[in-house]
Design an enzyme around this catalytic site. Structure first.
Site, PDB file in Angstrom:
ATOM      1  N   CYS A  61       0.829  -1.222   0.000  1.00 18.97           N
ATOM      2  CA  CYS A  61       0.000   0.000   0.000  1.00 18.97           C
ATOM      3  C   CYS A  61       0.855   1.260   0.000  1.00 18.97           C
ATOM      4  O   CYS A  61       0.339   2.361   0.103  1.00 18.97           O
ATOM      5  CB  CYS A  61      -0.994  -0.026   1.155  1.00 18.97           C
ATOM      6  SG  CYS A  61      -0.254   0.103   2.754  1.00 18.97           S
ATOM      7  N   ASP A  63       3.293   2.738   2.042  1.00 15.33           N
ATOM      8  CA  ASP A  63       4.071   3.247   3.168  1.00 15.33           C
ATOM      9  C   ASP A  63       4.795   2.095   3.839  1.00 15.33           C
ATOM     10  O   ASP A  63       4.170   1.258   4.466  1.00 15.33           O
ATOM     11  CB  ASP A  63       3.161   3.919   4.201  1.00 15.33           C
ATOM     12  CG  ASP A  63       2.574   5.207   3.669  1.00 15.33           C
ATOM     13  OD1 ASP A  63       2.983   5.638   2.591  1.00 15.33           O
ATOM     14  OD2 ASP A  63       1.712   5.764   4.349  1.00 15.33           O
ATOM     15  N   CYS A  88       6.778   9.062   2.359  1.00 12.91           N
ATOM     16  CA  CYS A  88       6.854  10.406   1.763  1.00 12.91           C
ATOM     17  C   CYS A  88       8.076  11.185   2.294  1.00 12.91           C
ATOM     18  O   CYS A  88       8.857  10.678   3.092  1.00 12.91           O
ATOM     19  CB  CYS A  88       5.586  11.159   2.093  1.00 12.91           C
ATOM     20  SG  CYS A  88       5.472  11.528   3.847  1.00 12.91           S
ATOM     21  N   CYS A 135       3.597  10.650   9.754  1.00 11.86           N
ATOM     22  CA  CYS A 135       4.677  10.041   8.961  1.00 11.86           C
ATOM     23  C   CYS A 135       5.917   9.766   9.812  1.00 11.86           C
ATOM     24  O   CYS A 135       6.708   8.878   9.492  1.00 11.86           O
ATOM     25  CB  CYS A 135       5.056  10.933   7.794  1.00 11.86           C
ATOM     26  SG  CYS A 135       3.645  11.429   6.807  1.00 11.86           S
TER      27      CYS A 135
HETATM   28 FE1  FES Z   1       2.544   7.997   4.187  1.00 15.08          FE
HETATM   29 FE2  FES Z   1       3.947  10.206   4.842  1.00 15.08          FE
HETATM   30  S1  FES Z   1       4.532   8.158   5.071  1.00 15.08           S
HETATM   31  S2  FES Z   1       1.990  10.097   3.895  1.00 15.08           S
END
Ligand code: FES
Length: 155
Positions: A61, A63, A88, A135
């Site tokens: 997914c 992350d 991210c 995050c």
């Molecule tokens: Fe998923 Fe930042 S790690 S939005």
């Protein structure tokens, strides 16, 4: 009017304006660690000896965070910390700073690393935009998972 013209105020110049119009401002530290991530592992494995591995999230997914650590069995301090992520920019910067925090000053004792809080991480980063705070949890959870893995191997 262009969306970016809306925020011409000298006091607040956002780095990102989301499609919903939220203004996100990243600290210098976050930008530095995003553009120059420390201890990032290239390839399948780190180039150092490790005795703990932790992975959280799901590559399926998007992350995912994986951390490798080397704990000195005598001093119980974290001597090495490497990581990889599909997260991210905020996850990258957070984990980069975590890897620095746990290895600086001769290595963080594992009991202290287990108590590392999101507040400590955000403090070192100079904060994160509200919507990106979650995050920073990825790296923290992966670190704790790597420490648990070390204990399992050692027992
Ligand atoms: Fe998923 Fe930042 S790690 S939005």
């Amino acid at each position: 009017m262009k969306r970016t013209q809306k925020f011409s105020c000298k006091k607040f110049s956002p780095d990102i304006i989301s499609p919903r119009g939220d203004k996100w401002l990243y600290s210098k530290t976050v930008k530095d660690h995003f553009f120059h991530p420390r201890n990032f592992v290239l390839g399948g494995k780190p180039n150092f000896k490790y005795n703990g591995v932790g992975m959280v999230g799901s590559p399926a997914c998007g992350d995912m965070m994986k951390i490798w650590i080397y704990i000195d069995p005598k001093t119980k301090r974290i001597k090495k910390c490497g990581w990889q992520t599909f997260g991210c920019a905020s996850a990258i910067a957070s984990t980069s700073i975590i890897s620095v925090m746990v290895t600086e000053k001769n290595g963080m004792p594992i009991n202290k690393a287990l108590k590392l809080s999101q507040k400590d991480i955000l403090k070192r980063l100079g904060g994160l935009p509200e919507r990106k705070i979650h995050c920073s949890v990825l790296g923290d959870q992966a670190l704790k998972s790597a420490i648990e893995n070390y204990f399992k191997k050692a027992s």
